[in-house]
Design an enzyme around this catalytic site. Structure first.
Site, PDB file in Angstrom:
ATOM      1  N   ARG A   1      -2.565  -2.073  -3.483  1.00  0.00           N
ATOM      2  CA  ARG A   1      -3.767  -1.275  -3.297  1.00  0.00           C
ATOM      3  C   ARG A   1      -3.682  -0.083  -4.239  1.00  0.00           C
ATOM      4  NH1 ARG A   1      -5.057   3.247   1.008  1.00  0.00           N
ATOM      5  NH2 ARG A   1      -7.255   3.497   0.555  1.00  0.00           N
TER       6      ARG A   1
ATOM      7  N   ASN B   1       0.871  -1.168   0.000  1.00  0.00           N
ATOM      8  CA  ASN B   1       0.000   0.000   0.000  1.00  0.00           C
ATOM      9  C   ASN B   1       0.912   1.224   0.000  1.00  0.00           C
ATOM     10  OD1 ASN B   1      -1.774   2.061   0.533  1.00  0.00           O
ATOM     11  ND2 ASN B   1      -2.761   1.066   2.291  1.00  0.00           N
TER      12      ASN B   1
ATOM     13  N   ARG C   1     -12.091  15.237   8.052  1.00  0.00           N
ATOM     14  CA  ARG C   1     -12.910  15.668   6.905  1.00  0.00           C
ATOM     15  C   ARG C   1     -14.336  15.963   7.355  1.00  0.00           C
ATOM     16  NH1 ARG C   1     -11.310  10.595   3.911  1.00  0.00           N
ATOM     17  NH2 ARG C   1      -9.173  10.987   3.254  1.00  0.00           N
TER      18      ARG C   1
ATOM     19  N   GLU D   1      -8.034  -5.226   5.280  1.00  0.00           N
ATOM     20  CA  GLU D   1      -7.927  -4.897   3.857  1.00  0.00           C
ATOM     21  C   GLU D   1      -6.756  -5.630   3.199  1.00  0.00           C
ATOM     22  OE1 GLU D   1      -8.551  -0.877   5.426  1.00  0.00           O
ATOM     23  OE2 GLU D   1      -9.276  -0.370   3.429  1.00  0.00           O
TER      24      GLU D   1
ATOM     25  N   HIS E   1     -12.787   2.827   0.109  1.00  0.00           N
ATOM     26  CA  HIS E   1     -12.804   1.772   1.154  1.00  0.00           C
ATOM     27  C   HIS E   1     -13.476   0.496   0.642  1.00  0.00           C
ATOM     28  CE1 HIS E   1     -12.909   5.025   4.583  1.00  0.00           C
ATOM     29  NE2 HIS E   1     -11.669   4.678   4.310  1.00  0.00           N
TER      30      HIS E   1
END
Ligand code: ADP
Length: 420
Positions: free
Chosen positions: A109, A19, A259, A402, A198
């Site tokens: 990823r 990743n 955010r 993940e 996601h």
């Protein structure tokens, strides 16, 4: 580059998952034949003087005699090439180098796959060019992902490399849910639509939820609440994603660590016209200085809970804005699905913050949704139910993974035939 391999070496069962972020690389080496996680690590602050590599070797391999002890390297790691070389060296020191015959593939990823990539994809030059074409949609993420891929291909030219896209699971969202109601020609010209992110986590967690219920994913409707630093909700009908809260970018939807999630788009015009802020300043405000941080100065839910215990009003308000938004999405996705079998919490906040889970579902008994306080208070790494035994709708906590999902998808694509 020519002759990109598309299948794993015979008998190889291990997948290296990478990743690559703009200044970091996270990695895990997983054995898909039952050996679990062999090694993992993180390279941080690439390009700075204070770069750091932390490597967790297989149990008993760290030289300290302790299980899972970390090895670290401090000092400047100039770029992604140097970072991946250092990772390869650490793995080689454990007898797990890139030339190991057991290594089947490298799974990457990749944040943005646009509408083009609906599945994990073996990377060749044409695929790289396509990912490059999507850079305007993910200007921070895709370039870093590409750098990681190019470097990994150079270091392991004999290995198949697979891109697993954060957006892929959401490409099944029907058009009425994916479209924004803005002028069609303009939206199409600039590829503006809901992509969602996601996706690897939502795919894994919705499938694991069906397993927890002892049912086939194709029979189960699930609302997944992925609450990490970034946060997103999805509605999954029979294993197929039909709605998600993040949009063109990860800014839309739930309240997150830094955010804002949903706001009236006119807030942006207002800030530009009345506060005289530039587009870049507003971008930074909404992505980095909003959400929980913007509301109370902290983005860590543990710290926010601690402050609430001390009577801190700003922390309480942040918590309530966060859980109110969650509840609104649960209700909306309930309506989208029509019938819901489970609501599942995952990621850092979802897996650990019992108070968030309770507050998000408080008052929804009329929808068949409730949390059993005793079950909700239990901590653990295993998937578990937190609804009362007689609940109409299951409420679950399923830790996300993940990297495992990227490895699984990578191996399914390039390794299965050889291993069978
Ligand atoms: P990322 O999106 O960075 O992968 P994670 O899924 O690891 O994030 O979630 C990180 C967040 O999880 C932290 O910012 C914190 O708010 C929350 N968190 C982690 N552990 C706990 C805990 N024990 N209790 C409450 N919140 C927690």
């Amino acid at each position: 580059m020519s002759a990109t391999p598309t299948t794993a070496p015979a008998g190889a069962t291990r997948v290296l998952v990478l990743n690559s972020g703009s200044s970091s690389v996270k990695y895990q080496l997983l054995d898909m034949a039952g050996g679990g996680r062999l090694a993992s690590g993180l390279v941080e602050r690439i390009g700075e003087q204070t770069s750091r590599l932390a490597h967790t070797p297989p149990a008993g391999r760290d030289g300290t005699g302790q299980e899972g002890g970390e090895r670290t390297r401090e000092g400047r790691i100039a770029d992604h090439e140097a970072a991946l070389k250092a990772v390869a060296e650490e793995l080689a020191a454990d007898g797990l180098g890139l030339d190991s015959p057991e290594l089947a593939a490298i799974g990457h990823r990749v944040v943005h796959g646009g509408r083009r990539f609906t599945e994990p994809t073996v990377i060749d030059d044409a695929v790289l060019a396509e990912i490059e074409r999507l850079v305007p949609l993910a200007p921070l993420h895709n370039p870093a992902n590409l750098t990681g891929i190019r470097t990994a291909r150079a270091l392991g030219p004999h290995l198949p490399q697979v891109a697993v896209f954060d957006t892929a699971f959401h490409t099944t969202i029907p058009e009425p849910a994916a479209r924004y109601a803005i002028e069609k020609e303009t939206a199409d010209a600039h590829r503006i639509r809901r992509y969602g992110f996601h996706g690897t986590s939502h795919a894994y967690v919705s499938r694991r939820t069906a397993e927890l219920l002892g049912r086939d994913p194709s029979e189960v409707n699930v609302i997944v609440l992925h609450l990490g630093n970034g946060a997103s909700a999805s509605a999954v009908r029979g294993g197929v994603c039909v709605e998600t809260s993040m949009g063109l970018t990860p800014l839309e939807g739930l309240v997150m660590g830094t955010r804002s999630g949903d706001t009236d788009p006119a807030v942006i015009f207002h800030l530009a016209r009345v506060a005289g802020m530039s587009v870049d300043e507003i971008d930074t405000l909404l992505n980095r200085r909003s959400g929980l941080t913007g509301l109370c100065g902290d983005n860590d839910m543990r710290e926010i809970r601690r402050r609430i215990e001390e009577g801190d009003e700003a922390a309480r308000l942040a918590f309530e804005v966060y859980t109110h938004r969650l509840k609104k999405y649960v209700g909306a996705y309930y309506a989208v699905l029509g019938r819901v079998d489970a609501v599942t919490f995952t990621a850092g906040v979802g897996e650990n913050a019992a108070e968030v889970r309770a507050a998000a579902l408080e008052g929804l008994e009329g929808l068949g949704l409730s949390v059993d306080p005793g079950r909700n208070g239990v901590r653990g790494r295993e998937p578990r139910l937190i609804s009362p035994g007689d609940a109409r709708v299951a409420v679950a906590v399923v830790p996300t993974d993940e990297e495992l999902e990227i490895a699984r998808q990578t191996y399914a694509l390039v390794g299965a035939a050889e291993a069978a």
